[in-house]
Design a protein around this motif. Structure first.
Motif, PDB file in Angstrom:
ATOM      1  N   VAL A   1       8.700  -6.915 -23.726  1.00  0.00           N
ATOM      2  CA  VAL A   1       9.683  -5.925 -24.171  1.00  0.00           C
ATOM      3  C   VAL A   1      10.869  -6.609 -24.841  1.00  0.00           C
ATOM      4  O   VAL A   1      11.444  -6.097 -25.799  1.00  0.00           O
TER       5      VAL A   1
ATOM      6  N   ARG B   1      10.680  -7.426 -28.819  1.00  0.00           N
ATOM      7  CA  ARG B   1      10.610  -6.386 -29.854  1.00  0.00           C
ATOM      8  C   ARG B   1      11.395  -6.835 -31.093  1.00  0.00           C
ATOM      9  O   ARG B   1      12.456  -7.446 -30.988  1.00  0.00           O
TER      10      ARG B   1
ATOM     11  N   LEU C   1       7.338  -2.592 -30.991  1.00  0.00           N
ATOM     12  CA  LEU C   1       8.107  -1.792 -30.043  1.00  0.00           C
ATOM     13  C   LEU C   1       7.330  -1.612 -28.747  1.00  0.00           C
ATOM     14  O   LEU C   1       6.097  -1.744 -28.726  1.00  0.00           O
ATOM     15  N   PRO C   2       8.030  -1.290 -27.673  1.00  0.00           N
ATOM     16  CA  PRO C   2       7.323  -0.844 -26.466  1.00  0.00           C
ATOM     17  C   PRO C   2       6.461   0.373 -26.786  1.00  0.00           C
ATOM     18  O   PRO C   2       6.819   1.189 -27.655  1.00  0.00           O
TER      19      PRO C   2
ATOM     20  N   ALA D   1       5.834   3.264 -25.516  1.00  0.00           N
ATOM     21  CA  ALA D   1       6.394   4.620 -25.453  1.00  0.00           C
ATOM     22  C   ALA D   1       7.276   4.897 -26.660  1.00  0.00           C
ATOM     23  O   ALA D   1       7.203   5.974 -27.275  1.00  0.00           O
ATOM     24  N   GLN D   2       8.114   3.926 -27.045  1.00  0.00           N
ATOM     25  CA  GLN D   2       8.995   4.127 -28.185  1.00  0.00           C
ATOM     26  C   GLN D   2       8.217   4.194 -29.490  1.00  0.00           C
ATOM     27  O   GLN D   2       8.519   5.000 -30.373  1.00  0.00           O
ATOM     28  N   GLY D   3       7.195   3.344 -29.621  1.00  0.00           N
ATOM     29  CA  GLY D   3       6.397   3.373 -30.842  1.00  0.00           C
ATOM     30  C   GLY D   3       5.663   4.688 -31.024  1.00  0.00           C
ATOM     31  O   GLY D   3       5.655   5.255 -32.121  1.00  0.00           O
TER      32      GLY D   3
ATOM     33  N   ALA E   1       6.496   7.585 -29.713  1.00  0.00           N
ATOM     34  CA  ALA E   1       7.476   8.652 -29.945  1.00  0.00           C
ATOM     35  C   ALA E   1       7.962   8.643 -31.390  1.00  0.00           C
ATOM     36  O   ALA E   1       8.112   9.707 -32.016  1.00  0.00           O
ATOM     37  N   ALA E   2       8.234   7.454 -31.958  1.00  0.00           N
ATOM     38  CA  ALA E   2       8.703   7.371 -33.334  1.00  0.00           C
ATOM     39  C   ALA E   2       7.639   7.878 -34.303  1.00  0.00           C
ATOM     40  O   ALA E   2       7.938   8.635 -35.241  1.00  0.00           O
ATOM     41  N   TYR E   3       6.402   7.486 -34.081  1.00  0.00           N
ATOM     42  CA  TYR E   3       5.331   7.933 -34.968  1.00  0.00           C
ATOM     43  C   TYR E   3       5.126   9.445 -34.861  1.00  0.00           C
ATOM     44  O   TYR E   3       4.916  10.127 -35.867  1.00  0.00           O
TER      45      TYR E   3
END
Length: 518
Positions: A154, A157, A175-176, A178-180, A182-184
């Motif tokens: 983590v 990144r 990215l982690p 979850a963040q990747g 969510a962004a996509y």
């Protein structure tokens, strides 16, 4: 033929295993020599990976990974035996090391024994199957280390940018998970909504444009640009097909370069400076169009022209003209007496060298280095300067390394390693550089076997014995890779660095066993 291909593949694996064994032996030898020379323990081993990289024609970063792989593999006998026999290729051996590198030496050896790759347990397994098997065995051995590895990931990144074909780039974010995801998902949701509302762009186009808009906070992401195009006047004004170079990206077609510099819209669809409204090296004066030599007026007719002019007024697009010397293609230079390179000279080195000047290294330039050190009288100039990445600059400053400027048609640097091997790096050819044919029909800078390169003699350097290897060939000088093969000096020969005045004994290659022993 199929049997022959298999035999050659087995030979490649055997050669890779021997390279790994030699890398470990070379590392031990260099550390012993450094210890004998009084180098502190925490500094021993500096520069070893860089020398391995040069010998294998790899970048320094790749050389460091290869040395780490070799050390780990030689400590995993079954896996190393499978690699040596051809049951595992170098890539799959790397995967096994990568998945066990977080374990202790004892646990790694336990995983190695459990897999027993030398007995054929991994025959026929693909990359994913091997990774899954190794990961499961590693987790059984030490689940806490695997958890720590995930937590450490983590902190790694990052965002990176690298060139893509056809004047495009890859903007990558690590990215982690979850963040990747969510962004996509957010970009995909907005793209679907835009297309449902009648947007004619494809889903991927909308996602890419939305990403740029949100990251930069401005439409199409452009708020102020300095374009350092390196191109000829023929390509700019006469529609010549000579390619241009865009620092930070690389070679681009002449049409794309003219669009960026002159046309009403660039390759990205945004306006750039018109030659009739702004001078090169200064921002565009206004949004009116004129009869520039390189393209049509930007204003246009009706609402489209008004919109383009309005956007142009919101932008400060700079075009810096960089000219090359006829014949050699070298950029013009300036000298300075200060120790630190001024901003203009730094920009000059970055444009001329493009990437790190160490052979086989294409990392971005981070340091601006004196070839002949400043404290030994080296000038702060373009001729005595080179762009290096941070790692290569630190390596150059370790004991036993030397560098000097070599006369030639383009800026050339000779770097000598502690073992006495010399590698040459020539600045990449700039747009508008054309070869000059010689009277005997040879290509430029092509040399007879064993001959010294033109202008290579240095009156200030002491005489030395002839080199064992041949001088650099013509192809190595001309290609953008900038790399010439090393010259290997005879044992006991002294190589002198420019400005240093002190000779150092070089190659001790005979300390390594050859041919390799089982």
């Amino acid at each position: 033929m199929v049997e022959q291909m298999r035999q050659w593949e087995d030979l490649k694996c055997l050669a890779g295993a021997q390279q790994a064994r030699l890398a470990v032996a070379f590392d031990l030898l260099q550390r012993q020599e450094q210890a004998d020379a009084g180098v502190p323990v925490d500094e021993q081993g500096a520069g070893v990976a860089a020398q391995i990289a040069l010998a294998r024609r790899e970048s320094p970063a790749r050389g460091s990974r290869l040395l780490g792989l070799a050390k780990a593999l030689t400590g995993m006998p079954p896996t190393f035996a499978a690699f040596r026999s051809g049951q595992l290729n170098e890539w799959r051996a790397t995967l096994i090391v990568k998945e066990t590198i977080c374990l202790t030496v004892e646990d790694r050896a336990g995983v190695d024994e459990e897999l027993a790759a030398d007995t054929g347990t991994l025959d026929g397994a693909g990359d994913r199957a091997i990774v899954a098997a190794v990961r499961a065995a590693a987790y059984r051995r030490d689940p806490r280390s695997i958890a720590k590895r995930a937590a450490r990931a983590v902190t790694e990144r990052t965002v990176s940018l690298r060139p893509a074909p056809d004047t495009m780039t890859y903007l990558t974010a690590m990215l982690p998970v979850a963040q990747g995801v969510a962004a996509y998902a957010a970009l995909a949701r907005d793209a679907d909504a835009a297309r449902s509302a009648g947007d004619e762009r494809s889903r991927g186009q909308v996602m890419a444009d939305t990403l740029v808009d949100r990251v930069t906070g401005t439409p199409a992401g452009i708020s102020g640009v300095e374009i350092q195009l390196v191109m000829t006047d023929r390509a700019l004004l006469k529609a010549d097909s000579e390619t241009a170079r865009l620092p930070g990206y690389g070679t681009i077609p002449a049409d794309s370069a003219r669009n960026i510099a002159l046309a009403s819209t660039s390759a990205a669809g945004m306006p750039a400076t018109d030659p009739s409204t702004g001078s090169a090296g200064s921002p565009a004066a206004d949004g009116t169009a004129g009869d520039g030599a390189g393209g049509e007026g930007a204003g246009g007719e009706g609402a489209a022209g008004d919109h383009a002019a309005a956007v142009r007024r919101e932008l400060d697009v700079w075009v810096r003209r960089l000219y090359t010397a006829p014949g050699s293609g070298d950029l013009m230079a300036m000298d300075a007496k200060a120790r630190l390179f001024p901003a203009g000279l730094k920009r000059f080195l970055q444009v001329r060298d493009e990437t790190c000047r160490t052979p086989y290294c294409d990392a971005p330039i981070r340091h601006h280095d004196h070839i002949a050190s400043w404290h030994s009288g080296g000038a702060t100039s373009a001729g005595n300067g080179q762009g290096l990445c941070e790692a290569c600059n630190h390596t150059k400053e370790t004991g036993g390394w030397a560098a000097e400027r070599v006369p030639g048609p383009r800026h050339t640097v000779a770097t000598t390693t502690p073992t006495g091997h010399t590698y040459y790096s020539t600045a990449p050819p700039l747009p508008g550089t054309f070869p000059v044919p010689q009277e005997d029909g040879r290509g430029p800078h092509q040399m007879d076997p064993g001959a010294e390169p033109p202008g290579r003699a240095h009156p200030a350097r002491p005489a030395r014995a002839p080199a064992v290897a041949q001088s650099p060939p013509h192809d190595a000088v001309q290609l953008p890779g900038r790399v010439m093969p090393p010259r290997v000096y005879r044992r006991g020969e002294r190589v002198h660095a420019q400005g240093a005045g002190v000779g150092r004994p070089r190659s001790r290659e005979s300390a390594l066993p050859w041919p390799p022993q089982d």
